[in-house]
Design an enzyme around this catalytic site. Structure first.
Site, PDB file in Angstrom:
ATOM      1  N   LEU A 184       6.523  24.485  21.698  1.00 42.52           N
ATOM      2  CA  LEU A 184       6.499  23.953  23.051  1.00 42.52           C
ATOM      3  C   LEU A 184       5.258  23.105  23.281  1.00 42.52           C
ATOM      4  O   LEU A 184       4.147  23.504  22.926  1.00 42.52           O
ATOM      5  CB  LEU A 184       6.535  25.090  24.075  1.00 42.52           C
ATOM      6  N   CYS A 185       5.456  21.918  23.856  1.00 51.14           N
ATOM      7  CA  CYS A 185       4.373  20.981  24.156  1.00 51.14           C
ATOM      8  C   CYS A 185       3.581  20.707  22.873  1.00 51.14           C
ATOM      9  O   CYS A 185       4.168  20.421  21.838  1.00 51.14           O
ATOM     10  CB  CYS A 185       3.519  21.528  25.289  1.00 51.14           C
ATOM     11  N   ALA A 186       2.255  20.835  22.911  1.00 51.28           N
ATOM     12  CA  ALA A 186       1.471  20.570  21.701  1.00 51.28           C
ATOM     13  C   ALA A 186       1.787  21.569  20.597  1.00 51.28           C
ATOM     14  O   ALA A 186       1.598  21.277  19.419  1.00 51.28           O
ATOM     15  CB  ALA A 186      -0.022  20.600  22.027  1.00 51.28           C
ATOM     16  N   GLY A 188       4.671  22.242  19.756  1.00 45.63           N
ATOM     17  CA  GLY A 188       5.769  21.609  19.034  1.00 45.63           C
ATOM     18  C   GLY A 188       5.271  20.715  17.917  1.00 45.63           C
ATOM     19  O   GLY A 188       5.895  20.621  16.859  1.00 45.63           O
TER      20      GLY A 188
END
Length: 395
Positions: A184-186, A188
């Site tokens: 998720l987000c960074a 990812g």
């Protein structure tokens, strides 16, 4: 002005307008003046108290939420689990199943290094973990250590290696080789890098890869993050963070707050200080104030990935391996939000072009954090599943 110059000028103009608006002063805010009269000055006194509290506890910025409204581990991050592994970099949490039978393949949740992991486990009605556990999916989650100067050299290699180490631990616990990997987000970026390394090594340890609100293929000027990115500014940013050793909690807050000054700062300036209102009691806003630091070299890697786009160009090397996401041939799930200004949905969509053929793209009508933590009974929630994945997302 045209192109980036026009966008930069518009950003500065909007920011100036948001800060200098007359309603941001007591004399220019009729509602605040009326409340001062109605409360015989009590609202003004409370506003001063709120201001002094934020000076001490929130880096001098107006609080977006009541920092005492929730208790971590009781009201939020309350799903039952236990730390099954800990090293200098992270803790691995295994959650207690909520069903008699569970899926054979567990899920590993990898959140951003920029915020706390429990966005996936807010209050029970906003908990992604709870929904997964109720569906019979075994859940493991990485909680990254909040680094200090002594960890300044931690970078994308360090974190990708951490993800791979976590999978090794899960293999020992679960007695099976594969996991569903969710970033998720960074987080990812790190999950995708780790997946690419494992593929290059020939380690078939990932069953599926899910990427939520995350950009792997960066383009200049697509979000406000890149508006003022130049060779000179990048060099200055990297020198500054390396001198500090970490990207501090205040740096993290300002990085996001300055993207939407009216929404993230000035609206709370008026309500907290001019109107003397108590900060909101909201779990998502509470989480957003639970800041973390980022190691200097990790922040520099984030800057480089955004500027040079090596991951999308198949030029990024992690742990000695060239990461080629097109070699990933297992199912990939990509989710984005239409109102997300941090990772714009069209930028998220481009990740679909980086992997093999088995890719699903889902678009919600939520913002960056609500895409992950929206309530299940949210009657405004909508989503669309792409039946085709052309290069142009508008098609």
């Amino acid at each position: 002005l045209e192109g980036l110059d026009r966008d930069r000028a518009q950003f500065v103009l909007n920011a100036t307008k948001d800060v200098m608006a007359p309603v941001n002063s007591l004399a220019g805010n009729p509602e605040a003046l009326r409340k001062v009269r109605e409360t015989q000055g009590a609202s003004l006194v409370q506003g001063v108290k709120n201001f002094l509290d934020d000076l001490q506890n929130n880096h001098g910025y107006p609080a977006v939420a009541d920092r005492n409204a929730f208790e971590v581990g009781k009201d939020v991050a309350a799903s039952e689990g236990a730390v099954v592994f800990r090293n200098e970099l992270f803790e691995l949490i295994q959650y207690k199943p909520l069903t008699e039978t569970v899926s054979k393949v567990p899920l590993l949740y990898v959140f951003s290094q920029v915020n706390r992991f429990y966005l996936g486990d807010l209050t029970p009605d906003r908990s992604l973990f709870k929904r997964l556990l109720e569906a019979g999916v075994p859940v493991f989650a990485i909680s990254w250590r909040n680094p200090t100067r002594e960890h300044s050299d931690w970078n994308i290699d360090t974190c990708a290696d951490g993800v791979i180490d976590a999978i090794r631990v899960i293999q020992q616990i679960n007695r099976r080789k594969k996991v569903h990997l969710m970033g998720l987000c960074a987080g990812g970026l790190v999950a995708a890098a780790a997946a690419g390394v494992m593929k290059a090594r020939g380690d078939q340890w990932v069953e599926t890869l899910s990427l939520f609100v995350n950009v792997l293929d960066s383009r200049p000027g697509e979000s406000e993050f890149g508006l003022f990115t130049t060779e000179r500014s990048v060099k200055a940013q990297k020198a500054a963070v390396r001198a500090r050793g970490v990207f501090t909690e205040r740096n993290v807050f300002e990085m996001f707050a300055m993207l939407r000054i009216e929404e993230n700062v000035m609206s709370f300036f008026r309500s907290n200080y001019l109107l003397g209102e108590e900060p909101l009691k909201h779990p998502l806003l509470f989480w957003s104030m639970d800041y973390t630091r980022v190691p200097a070299e990790m922040q520099c890697d984030f800057i480089d990935l955004g500027q040079k786009n090596k991951l999308a160009k198949k030029e990024q090397r992690v742990l000695g391996k060239r990461v080629d996401l097109s070699k990933i041939d297992y199912p990939v799930y990509v989710m984005a939000g239409t109102t997300d200004h941090i990772t714009p949905w069209k930028a998220c969509y481009r990740s679909t072009q980086l992997f093999g053929d088995d890719v699903v793209f889902v678009l919600t009508n939520q913002n960056h954090t609500q895409t992950i933590s929206s309530r299940i009974d949210n009657r405004h929630l909508k989503y669309w599943v792409a039946d085709k994945l052309p290069e142009d997302p508008e098609v």
